[in-house]
Each structure stands twice: as C-alpha cells, then as structure tokens.
Design an enzyme around this catalytic site. Structure first.
Site, PDB file in Angstrom:
ATOM      1  N   TRP A   1       0.816  -1.214   0.000  1.00 47.72           N
ATOM      2  CA  TRP A   1       0.000   0.000   0.000  1.00 47.72           C
ATOM      3  C   TRP A   1       0.853   1.269   0.000  1.00 47.72           C
ATOM      4  O   TRP A   1       0.359   2.338  -0.321  1.00 47.72           O
ATOM      5  CB  TRP A   1      -0.935   0.027   1.228  1.00 47.72           C
ATOM      6  CG  TRP A   1      -0.211  -0.228   2.512  1.00 47.72           C
ATOM      7  CD1 TRP A   1      -0.111  -1.432   3.154  1.00 47.72           C
ATOM      8  CD2 TRP A   1       0.554   0.705   3.281  1.00 47.72           C
ATOM      9  NE1 TRP A   1       0.672  -1.292   4.280  1.00 47.72           N
ATOM     10  CE2 TRP A   1       1.091   0.008   4.383  1.00 47.72           C
ATOM     11  CE3 TRP A   1       0.832   2.073   3.149  1.00 47.72           C
ATOM     12  CZ2 TRP A   1       1.891   0.626   5.347  1.00 47.72           C
ATOM     13  CZ3 TRP A   1       1.632   2.686   4.104  1.00 47.72           C
ATOM     14  CH2 TRP A   1       2.144   1.967   5.182  1.00 47.72           C
ATOM     15  N   ASN A   2       2.135   1.174   0.367  1.00 46.79           N
ATOM     16  CA  ASN A   2       2.890   2.420   0.560  1.00 46.79           C
ATOM     17  C   ASN A   2       3.322   3.071  -0.756  1.00 46.79           C
ATOM     18  O   ASN A   2       3.624   4.251  -0.792  1.00 46.79           O
ATOM     19  CB  ASN A   2       4.084   2.216   1.509  1.00 46.79           C
ATOM     20  CG  ASN A   2       5.088   1.218   1.007  1.00 46.79           C
ATOM     21  OD1 ASN A   2       4.802   0.439   0.101  1.00 46.79           O
ATOM     22  ND2 ASN A   2       6.271   1.207   1.591  1.00 46.79           N
TER      23      ASN A   2
ATOM     24  N   LYS B   1      -2.324  -8.830  -7.303  1.00 47.76           N
ATOM     25  CA  LYS B   1      -3.174  -8.603  -6.121  1.00 47.76           C
ATOM     26  C   LYS B   1      -2.617  -7.363  -5.421  1.00 47.76           C
ATOM     27  O   LYS B   1      -1.558  -7.418  -4.807  1.00 47.76           O
ATOM     28  CB  LYS B   1      -3.155  -9.794  -5.169  1.00 47.76           C
ATOM     29  CG  LYS B   1      -4.239  -9.649  -4.111  1.00 47.76           C
ATOM     30  CD  LYS B   1      -3.863 -10.156  -2.760  1.00 47.76           C
ATOM     31  CE  LYS B   1      -2.853  -9.339  -2.025  1.00 47.76           C
ATOM     32  NZ  LYS B   1      -3.292  -8.016  -1.558  1.00 47.76           N
ATOM     33  N   PRO B   2      -3.326  -6.230  -5.551  1.00 47.15           N
ATOM     34  CA  PRO B   2      -2.835  -5.024  -4.873  1.00 47.15           C
ATOM     35  C   PRO B   2      -3.156  -5.086  -3.390  1.00 47.15           C
ATOM     36  O   PRO B   2      -4.004  -5.868  -2.959  1.00 47.15           O
ATOM     37  CB  PRO B   2      -3.643  -3.913  -5.553  1.00 47.15           C
ATOM     38  CG  PRO B   2      -4.918  -4.569  -5.985  1.00 47.15           C
ATOM     39  CD  PRO B   2      -4.591  -6.010  -6.276  1.00 47.15           C
ATOM     40  N   ALA B   3      -2.510  -4.226  -2.617  1.00 43.91           N
ATOM     41  CA  ALA B   3      -2.773  -4.174  -1.169  1.00 43.91           C
ATOM     42  C   ALA B   3      -4.232  -3.814  -0.922  1.00 43.91           C
ATOM     43  O   ALA B   3      -4.790  -2.954  -1.617  1.00 43.91           O
ATOM     44  CB  ALA B   3      -1.873  -3.120  -0.540  1.00 43.91           C
TER      45      ALA B   3
ATOM     46  N   GLY C   1       6.766  -6.468   0.444  1.00 44.27           N
ATOM     47  CA  GLY C   1       6.028  -6.397   1.703  1.00 44.27           C
ATOM     48  C   GLY C   1       6.901  -6.881   2.846  1.00 44.27           C
ATOM     49  O   GLY C   1       8.131  -6.814   2.772  1.00 44.27           O
ATOM     50  N   SER C   2       6.258  -7.424   3.867  1.00 41.33           N
ATOM     51  CA  SER C   2       7.007  -7.778   5.085  1.00 41.33           C
ATOM     52  C   SER C   2       7.837  -9.053   4.898  1.00 41.33           C
ATOM     53  O   SER C   2       7.499  -9.923   4.080  1.00 41.33           O
ATOM     54  CB  SER C   2       6.034  -7.988   6.244  1.00 41.33           C
ATOM     55  OG  SER C   2       5.292  -9.169   6.021  1.00 41.33           O
TER      56      SER C   2
ATOM     57  N   GLU D   1      10.978  -8.344  -2.224  1.00 39.05           N
ATOM     58  CA  GLU D   1      11.474  -7.061  -1.679  1.00 39.05           C
ATOM     59  C   GLU D   1      10.876  -6.942  -0.289  1.00 39.05           C
ATOM     60  O   GLU D   1       9.690  -6.639  -0.146  1.00 39.05           O
ATOM     61  CB  GLU D   1      10.995  -5.892  -2.537  1.00 39.05           C
ATOM     62  CG  GLU D   1      11.482  -5.887  -3.960  1.00 39.05           C
ATOM     63  CD  GLU D   1      12.958  -5.668  -4.095  1.00 39.05           C
ATOM     64  OE1 GLU D   1      13.615  -5.309  -3.089  1.00 39.05           O
ATOM     65  OE2 GLU D   1      13.474  -5.885  -5.189  1.00 39.05           O
ATOM     66  N   LEU D   2      11.675  -7.169   0.743  1.00 40.57           N
ATOM     67  CA  LEU D   2      11.116  -7.330   2.086  1.00 40.57           C
ATOM     68  C   LEU D   2      11.504  -6.168   3.008  1.00 40.57           C
ATOM     69  O   LEU D   2      11.902  -5.115   2.544  1.00 40.57           O
ATOM     70  CB  LEU D   2      11.555  -8.689   2.644  1.00 40.57           C
ATOM     71  CG  LEU D   2      11.244  -9.872   1.699  1.00 40.57           C
ATOM     72  CD1 LEU D   2      11.756 -11.175   2.268  1.00 40.57           C
ATOM     73  CD2 LEU D   2       9.767  -9.961   1.368  1.00 40.57           C
TER      74      LEU D   2
END
Ligand code: SIN
Length: 477
Positions: A150-151, A174-176, A228-229, A250-251
């Site tokens: 989302w950022n 799949k977007p946030a 994401g995380s 990309e974490l």
C-alpha cells in the site's frame, strides 16, 4: 480522459462485476471512498487460466510491439498524473506533492522498460566441436503473480508489471487491500493503450490469503514477485517451492544512517529529513537508526530537531502538507508501541511526541536511545527518528550491520576514501552516499540477508522475468 469508475469491478480479460465487495477508507478522514471487488480462489483460478492462454499470443509479439504499447501506457499515465495522484492520496494518505512524484516515478519504470524490451540480448559462444554453433536465448518465464504494498500503490505496480510485460510475460496482480484503486486505474490505462486482453489482470481481495494460496498452488503461474514484510515473504517463498516457481522478494529493512564528523552538516540534515519522513516514514528504505559521530552529535541533533519542527502535519490533499496520516490503526499501534517502549527504557523525546487525533502522528525525535529498545531492531514504519552517537568508523559499521536486514543504508562524509571504504563494508543492497533518496527507475533496488531476493529496476529488473534457453546447434554434415 476521465478515469472510469473502478468501483465494484476487477479486471481479467475484461472488466467484471464483483460478487462481493469491501470498502476502501481514506485514512485522513476515515470516510469510505469506494467499494472494491473482493476476489477469492474462484476468480484466482480463472485469472490463472486467462494469464496462461494470453501468454501464448503475448510472448509471440515482437519486443518492438511490446515497447510501443508500453510507451503508449507511459504517455497515458503522464496524461492522467493529477488524477492518479489524487486517487493515491485519497486511498492511502500520501501527501499530494509526494503522490505526484510517485506517479512520475511509476511512469519512469514504464518508459525504462519500453526501452529495455528491445535490449533483451542473447549470446553465441564457442564450442569444443567444430560443427557446433551454440547459442543462448532469453525468453519470458511465463505468467506472473504479483503482490504489491500500500505504501507505493503506483510505483511498485509498474516496477514489476513493466519489466514483466516488456519481457513477454502476462501479469496477475493482487494489490494491497488498503490501496487497490491506483492499480485498477493503471490497468484501465494499459487497456486504453492497447494492452491485449488478459495481459494485465488486477484482482483486489479483502483477505489476501485464499486468493494468494490458489495462485501460489497453480502450476501455470511460473513466477512470483512480492513487496512487503519479511514475515509474508517467507511464507510465499515456502509456497513457491511446491511448484518450483521463480521468485523475487522485496522485504523489510532497518536502514541505518551514519553521519561522520567530516560531513557537510546542512546537507546531511536535509537528506536525512527527506529520507526519514518520506511517506510519513512508511517506506522500506526510510532511515530507522541515525548514528552520528560524537563531536557533531549535538550540532546535528539541534539542526535536525529544528528542521523536524518545520514540517507540516495535516490533510494530505493540502499542497503545504509534508506528513499525512499513517495508513491504518495497525500501523499507528506499531509506531506508538515503539515510541512508548523507547521512552519506558529511558529515551528522551526532543521533538514531537506521538499520536495526534485520528491516524496522524507527529514527527518525533529521540535521544538517549539504547540497543535494547524495539525501534533499534524492528522496522518502525513511521515518523520516529532515534539519534545515537558513535566514536569510530569501525564501531559505526559494526552497529549498522548488526541486523538480519540488509536493504538500504546511508552515510554522510566529505572524505572520499571513507565513502568508498564504508560503502563497501556495509552489508546492504543499496547505499546512499550523501544521498537520502537514491531510488530511481534506472537503478537496481533490492536487499541482501532477510531483506529479499532479486533486484527491481534498471537493466537488472527485467532479468527476473526471463529464462535462459541454451540451443546447441550442429551444422548438418
Ligand atoms: C519501498 O519502500 O518499498 C520502495 C521505496 C522506493 O522505491 O524508494
């Protein structure tokens, strides 16, 4: 062009009406701004079939045709920049000036890969047998499943979709759940540019797990790309093993900045401010730990606090705003918890001081920070800046590297030899030397250690969507 409504719709080979929906809220006001399609395993299975079928014809187009389509998409993104930026601000609270910057950044990836599509070169190489002419081709890996955060609701979509499409892959996104509107609008612009049916699908979901599980298990999906995380990245990495998918991740990060006594102080303050408070501290490359060499720590802290106090917190649609709201309650809870934990363990608040009403959080500066505090080993993802002093270069590098993460690190110095020495010693995928915002469409972005696998951007980004095929060609006798 007025952007069409994407409410209650998702896109596969065509726009489809949702069976279920979920609300998207403006984090600034809390108001519901749209009802968005809520896709699940059935839609995922259909998307995998469509992506697989579309791949046959998409891979057969020439790189030049794909390049032209991408250039048209780029033009349309720029033509709709103001509208896309406003959508982004409404759905996730990024200040409008920054949101416009992000749409430009997003368009930059599309332009770069429109150009890069034509540079997917193969190779011929010598053989030990006189009659043989071996060669290597680079071909698209196949349908891609992407999960974006989302950022950066636009730039993380194009940083993945543009190289995938340029390489000849089809793309299921799949977007946030917090910010799905930008990606739906981008997909509509891709269709308007002439992007063929089924090449770029967008499936929002309130609960990402059932949809993701279906796509991760589907053997027709050949590549997964996730931002994401680290926690979710690990789960996807394990799931990718079942059908041996190619994966890039990309974490999380825990970016240190090292300010040496020979640094240009004003430059260092400006760049650390830009880096720390970008998107209200909600980027993976935002500074988390500010290490300053002892002889200048007082001067740096004073200037940094003064600059922080100049920042305007408020309505992200207001042109004057520097810091908008955090994205949701969960984000606010984490930042607040990090602040309270630090204060309980002895940190001093020298600017700001915590949450305001709603999801707003004042930019906050802490001193007296010790290594046992949560914010010293977990990503805060908010506008809290801890300042810590150090004595020697060796100590600074050791502290900077003392983390399982390795995405971005920064250093400020006017000593050229030190700049090289420290850059080389930092265990990170990205190092900014006197530069707080090094990201660019033409540069490699990605981490080492538990910050991820693979690189996005530049000539490196398209490699993630290509396979090498060796053809051993023997001349007939
Ligand atoms: C991110 O936070 O994941 C992306 C930041 C950037 O591209 O600079």
């Amino acid at each position: 062009m007025a952007l069409p409504s994407v409410e209650r719709r998702f896109i596969t080979d065509a726009w489809r009406d949702a069976v279920r929906t979920f609300p998207v809220r403006n984090p600034s006001s809390g108001a519901v701004i749209a009802q968005v399609a809520d896709c699940g395993p059935e839609e995922a299975a259909e998307a995998a079939r469509i992506a697989w079928e579309a791949f046959e014809s998409w891979r057969a187009t020439t790189a030049f045709q794909r390049s032209e389509l991408l250039m048209r998409w780029y033009d349309l993104i720029l033509a709709n920049l103001a509208e896309l930026a406003r959508t982004m601000t409404l759905e996730m609270g990024k200040p409008i000036r920054e949101a416009r910057g992000e749409v430009g950044y997003a368009a930059g990836f599309v332009k770069w890969y429109a150009e890069e599509a034509k540079r997917v070169h193969g190779a011929t190489f010598p053989s030990h047998v006189g009659q043989k002419r071996p060669m290597a081709l680079r071909q698209p890996v196949g349908p891609v499943f992407a999960v974006t955060p989302w950022n950066f609701p636009s730039a993380m979509v194009t940083r993945k979709a543009a190289p995938a499409l340029a390489a000849g892959c089809t793309f299921v996104l799949k977007p946030a759940e917090q910010a799905p509107l930008s990606s739906l609008h981008l997909a509509e612009l891709w269709r308007e540019a002439g992007g063929p049916e089924g090449t770029l699908q967008v499936l929002p979901a309130r609960d990402p797990v059932p949809l993701s599980n279906a796509l991760m298990a589907d053997p027709r999906i050949r590549k997964v790309t996730f931002t994401g995380s680290t926690e979710v990245g690990r789960i996807l990495y394990r799931k990718a093993a079942d059908t041996v998918k190619k994966i890039s991740l990309e974490l999380g990060g825990h970016a240190p900045v090292l300010v040496f006594e020979d640094a240009e102080l004003n430059l260092a303050v400006d760049e650390v401010i830009a880096c720390k408070y970008r998107n209200a501290g909600q980027t993976c490359v935002c500074t988390n730990r500010i290490y300053v060499q002892a002889p200048i720590v007082e001067a740096f802290t004073e200037a940094y606090v003064a600059a922080t106090q100049e920042l305007t917190v408020g309505d992200p649609l207001d042109e004057e705003t520097d810091i908008g709201p955090l994205v949701d309650e969960q984000g606010l809870r984490k930042v607040t918890e990090h602040l309270h934990d630090a204060v309980a363990r002895g940190a001093m608040v020298v600017a700001g001081g915590g949450p305001r009403e709603g999801l707003f959080f004042e930019p906050t500066v802490l001193t007296g920070v010790t290594p046992d505090m949560k914010l010293m080993h977990e990503e805060t993802f908010g506008p809290v800046a801890p300042i810590i002093s150090f004595d020697t270069e060796e100590e600074a590098v050791r502290k900077a590297n003392d983390t399982p993460y390795g995405l971005a690190a920064y250093l400020y110095t006017n000593d050229l030899a030190r700049a090289f020495r420290v850059s080389e010693a930092l265990d990170y995928g990205i190092v900014g030397v006197n530069d707080g915002v090094p990201s660019a469409p033409y540069a490699p972005f990605g981490g080492v250690k538990q910050s991820g696998l693979g690189r996005e951007g530049g000539a490196w980004g398209i490699e993630e969507y290509l396979e090498v095929k060796y053809i051993s060609f023997q001349l007939p006798r």
